[in-house]
Design a protein around this motif. Structure first.
Motif, PDB file in Angstrom:
ATOM      1  N   UNK A   1       0.833  -1.206   0.000  1.00  0.00           N
ATOM      2  CA  UNK A   1       0.000   0.000   0.000  1.00  0.00           C
ATOM      3  C   UNK A   1       0.861   1.245   0.000  1.00  0.00           C
ATOM      4  N   UNK A   2       1.990   1.185   0.680  1.00  0.00           N
ATOM      5  CA  UNK A   2       2.909   2.331   0.676  1.00  0.00           C
ATOM      6  C   UNK A   2       3.463   2.566  -0.719  1.00  0.00           C
ATOM      7  N   UNK A   3       3.722   1.473  -1.438  1.00  0.00           N
ATOM      8  CA  UNK A   3       4.212   1.583  -2.813  1.00  0.00           C
ATOM      9  C   UNK A   3       3.179   2.247  -3.711  1.00  0.00           C
ATOM     10  N   UNK A   4       1.902   1.839  -3.553  1.00  0.00           N
ATOM     11  CA  UNK A   4       0.838   2.424  -4.369  1.00  0.00           C
ATOM     12  C   UNK A   4       0.628   3.885  -3.998  1.00  0.00           C
ATOM     13  N   UNK A   5       0.697   4.203  -2.706  1.00  0.00           N
ATOM     14  CA  UNK A   5       0.556   5.608  -2.276  1.00  0.00           C
ATOM     15  C   UNK A   5       1.652   6.475  -2.876  1.00  0.00           C
TER      16      UNK A   5
ATOM     17  N   UNK B   1       3.238   5.920  -5.686  1.00  0.00           N
ATOM     18  CA  UNK B   1       2.961   6.078  -7.114  1.00  0.00           C
ATOM     19  C   UNK B   1       1.841   7.092  -7.351  1.00  0.00           C
ATOM     20  N   UNK B   2       0.814   7.058  -6.488  1.00  0.00           N
ATOM     21  CA  UNK B   2      -0.301   8.012  -6.632  1.00  0.00           C
ATOM     22  C   UNK B   2       0.170   9.451  -6.407  1.00  0.00           C
ATOM     23  N   UNK B   3       1.200   9.615  -5.593  1.00  0.00           N
ATOM     24  CA  UNK B   3       1.682  10.964  -5.297  1.00  0.00           C
ATOM     25  C   UNK B   3       2.246  11.637  -6.535  1.00  0.00           C
ATOM     26  N   UNK B   4       2.663  10.841  -7.514  1.00  0.00           N
ATOM     27  CA  UNK B   4       3.195  11.395  -8.751  1.00  0.00           C
ATOM     28  C   UNK B   4       2.108  11.547  -9.803  1.00  0.00           C
TER      29      UNK B   4
END
Length: 300
Positions: A291-295, A297-300
């Motif tokens: 989930x941290x990885x997806x978060x 990626x979403x930040x970009x």
């Protein structure tokens, strides 16, 4: 238009014509449609700006209950705003083998270039002219001595055959198990470290070597429905969703209060909502590192 209308009268045709609309009140197709008992709408674009004209057209389509728009000799280019409002639900037939010869004078171009075949294409309409995904094509051989008019006459016969078949197939795809499962699969497997197995006879998606977050039920237990099953927060959310739209949401048998079933076979699935529900369900079982990885990626 006439070819589509008469094809719709076959007992096994999956679509019906609810409205024939034109920007030329003198269009002959309007009289034909009226004689066949089909509602018509005619509004000249002369003296109107394009957005105002399209707003009236859009309202007429929605009032008639139209779910798809099939362009048939409609010679005005639709604005991006109109196309976006009907995204994925407008088809057109074009007299060339796309991507060859977009726009006008297609038969002339085929002859000048010495092509062996002209033809026609049915495609999904996008804001770019004649540029949407092609659903079907029919090549038409160019004969010695052909002119643009003689070639056009034979291509028109091919158009009449091709368009009704493509329209029928496109309308039915949103109720096709193969299409619906493929749509879910593309979104589910796009989530980090997700995989697919078969569980209880259903396509099942989970974290690789981990917990499951989605199933696709196809006529499960003979209920005649195609539905996505995803995890939710509990009984309160389940009840709220069912109360909001009981035709679309239901409690999946044997899965308990922590799951909701979402009908996919109603013909109007919002795939953005499906993607959001899949991600929420995935998050509920994914380890923190994912989930941290997806978060991030979403930040970009």
């Amino acid at each position: 238009m006439a070819a589509l209308l008469y094809a719709s009268r076959a007992a096994d045709c999956p679509y019906e014509i609810v409205l024939v609309a034109a920007n030329d009140p003198g269009a002959a197709g309007l009289n034909l449609a009226a004689a066949e008992g089909v509602a018509t709408f005619a509004l000249s674009h002369k003296g109107m700006d394009r957005p105002a004209h399209e707003a009236r057209l859009d309202a007429a389509l929605r009032d008639a209950g139209a779910q798809f728009v099939a362009l048939a000799g409609y010679m005005r280019v639709l604005t991006e705003d109109f196309v976006v409002r009907w995204e994925g639900r407008i088809l057109n037939v074009h007299p060339s083998l796309l991507p060859l010869y977009k726009g006008l004078h297609t038969h002339h171009q085929a002859l000048v270039n010495g092509d062996s075949h002209g033809g026609c294409s049915v495609h999904v309409v996008t804001p770019a002219l004649d540029d949407g995904p092609v659903l079907g094509q029919t090549p038409v051989a160019i004969l010695p001595g052909d002119t643009p008019d003689t070639l056009a006459a034979r291509v028109l016969i091919a158009e009449h055959q091709l368009y009704s078949r493509c329209l029928a197939g496109y309308v039915m795809r949103e109720r096709s198990p193969e299409y619906l499962v493929a749509q879910v699969r593309a979104r589910a497997l796009g989530l980090p470290e997700s995989d697919e197995v078969v569980s209880h006879g259903m396509p099942c998606f989970g974290i690789a070597k981990g917990k499951k977050f989605a199933y696709v039920a196809v006529d499960h237990h003979g209920d005649g429905r195609i539905a996505l099953l995803v995890k939710i927060s509990g009984a309160d959310e389940q009840a709220a969703l069912i109360d909001m739209d009981e035709a679309r949401y239901f409690r999946p048998a044997y899965f308990g209060d922590g799951w909701i079933a979402i009908r996919l076979d109603l013909g109007d699935t919002d795939w953005d909502t499906v993607a959001d529900r899949l991600e929420r369900s995935w998050r509920s079982v994914a380890p923190r590192r994912l989930t941290a990885l997806l978060d991030a990626a979403d930040a970009f």
